[in-house]
Write a protein that holds these residues in place. Sequence first.
Motif, mmCIF file in Angstrom:
data_model
loop_
_atom_site.group_PDB
_atom_site.id
_atom_site.type_symbol
_atom_site.label_atom_id
_atom_site.label_comp_id
_atom_site.label_asym_id
_atom_site.label_seq_id
_atom_site.Cartn_x
_atom_site.Cartn_y
_atom_site.Cartn_z
ATOM 1 N N ILE A 144 0.837 -1.199 0.000
ATOM 2 C CA ILE A 144 0.000 0.000 0.000
ATOM 3 C C ILE A 144 0.874 1.252 0.000
ATOM 4 O O ILE A 144 0.628 2.194 -0.757
ATOM 5 C CB ILE A 144 -0.964 -0.009 1.202
ATOM 6 C CG1 ILE A 144 -1.961 -1.169 1.051
ATOM 7 C CG2 ILE A 144 -1.708 1.313 1.320
ATOM 8 C CD1 ILE A 144 -2.823 -1.410 2.263
ATOM 9 N N LYS A 145 1.929 1.256 0.815
ATOM 10 C CA LYS A 145 2.845 2.404 0.858
ATOM 11 C C LYS A 145 3.491 2.637 -0.505
ATOM 12 O O LYS A 145 3.550 3.770 -0.989
ATOM 13 C CB LYS A 145 3.938 2.170 1.900
ATOM 14 C CG LYS A 145 3.484 2.288 3.319
ATOM 15 C CD LYS A 145 4.653 1.997 4.252
ATOM 16 C CE LYS A 145 4.178 1.767 5.655
ATOM 17 N NZ LYS A 145 5.275 1.376 6.553
ATOM 18 N N ASN A 146 3.981 1.570 -1.119
ATOM 19 C CA ASN A 146 4.626 1.701 -2.424
ATOM 20 C C ASN A 146 3.655 2.199 -3.484
ATOM 21 O O ASN A 146 4.007 3.020 -4.334
ATOM 22 C CB ASN A 146 5.258 0.382 -2.852
ATOM 23 C CG ASN A 146 6.458 0.028 -2.005
ATOM 24 O OD1 ASN A 146 7.085 0.892 -1.414
ATOM 25 N ND2 ASN A 146 6.776 -1.257 -1.937
ATOM 26 N N THR A 147 2.424 1.703 -3.459
ATOM 27 C CA THR A 147 1.417 2.129 -4.425
ATOM 28 C C THR A 147 1.089 3.609 -4.241
ATOM 29 O O THR A 147 0.979 4.351 -5.221
ATOM 30 C CB THR A 147 0.139 1.291 -4.288
ATOM 31 O OG1 THR A 147 0.465 -0.089 -4.461
ATOM 32 C CG2 THR A 147 -0.902 1.680 -5.319
ATOM 33 N N LEU A 148 0.960 4.033 -2.998
ATOM 34 C CA LEU A 148 0.688 5.444 -2.736
ATOM 35 C C LEU A 148 1.839 6.325 -3.211
ATOM 36 O O LEU A 148 1.619 7.386 -3.804
ATOM 37 C CB LEU A 148 0.433 5.670 -1.244
ATOM 38 C CG LEU A 148 -0.873 5.091 -0.686
ATOM 39 C CD1 LEU A 148 -0.892 5.218 0.828
ATOM 40 C CD2 LEU A 148 -2.071 5.775 -1.293
ATOM 41 N N LYS A 149 3.069 5.884 -2.968
ATOM 42 C CA LYS A 149 4.239 6.653 -3.405
ATOM 43 C C LYS A 149 4.307 6.727 -4.927
ATOM 44 O O LYS A 149 4.633 7.768 -5.489
ATOM 45 C CB LYS A 149 5.522 6.032 -2.851
ATOM 46 C CG LYS A 149 5.707 6.267 -1.377
ATOM 47 C CD LYS A 149 6.981 5.596 -0.889
ATOM 48 C CE LYS A 149 7.114 5.674 0.605
ATOM 49 N NZ LYS A 149 8.305 4.958 1.097
ATOM 50 N N GLU A 150 3.986 5.625 -5.610
ATOM 51 C CA GLU A 150 3.986 5.618 -7.073
ATOM 52 C C GLU A 150 2.949 6.578 -7.639
ATOM 53 O O GLU A 150 3.109 7.093 -8.737
ATOM 54 C CB GLU A 150 3.720 4.205 -7.603
ATOM 55 C CG GLU A 150 4.865 3.253 -7.416
ATOM 56 C CD GLU A 150 4.511 1.829 -7.826
ATOM 57 O OE1 GLU A 150 3.394 1.605 -8.343
ATOM 58 O OE2 GLU A 150 5.352 0.947 -7.616
ATOM 59 N N GLN A 151 1.882 6.799 -6.889
ATOM 60 C CA GLN A 151 0.816 7.680 -7.358
ATOM 61 C C GLN A 151 1.035 9.132 -6.956
ATOM 62 O O GLN A 151 0.169 9.971 -7.150
ATOM 63 C CB GLN A 151 -0.542 7.189 -6.834
ATOM 64 C CG GLN A 151 -0.917 5.811 -7.324
ATOM 65 C CD GLN A 151 -0.957 5.736 -8.837
ATOM 66 O OE1 GLN A 151 -1.434 6.649 -9.502
ATOM 67 N NE2 GLN A 151 -0.475 4.647 -9.394
#
Length: 89
Positions: free
Chosen positions: A43-50
Amino acid sequence: MKSIKRIVLAAIFAIGAIILVACSGAAKSDNGTYVYEASKDFIKNTLKEQGASSEEAEKYADQFSLKMTIEIKDTKGKVTLEAKAMGNK
């Protein structure tokens, strides 16, 4: 906030769709129920990618819970998504 929730949910749904398609072309012995729960790191990585900052990703990742269930029986499949964000289901 709604856009972040939608983006994370779309990413989980895409993973589920790929798994469902991959399993549907295989032998019939793949019948069963498969459960995927997104880790906080995902979830953290996905948020950072966005585009979220590290602080925002840390803050919101603990408030999200995503679970996907795929049920396969012969040639039919069912995908169930369960998302909880900030106490809302």
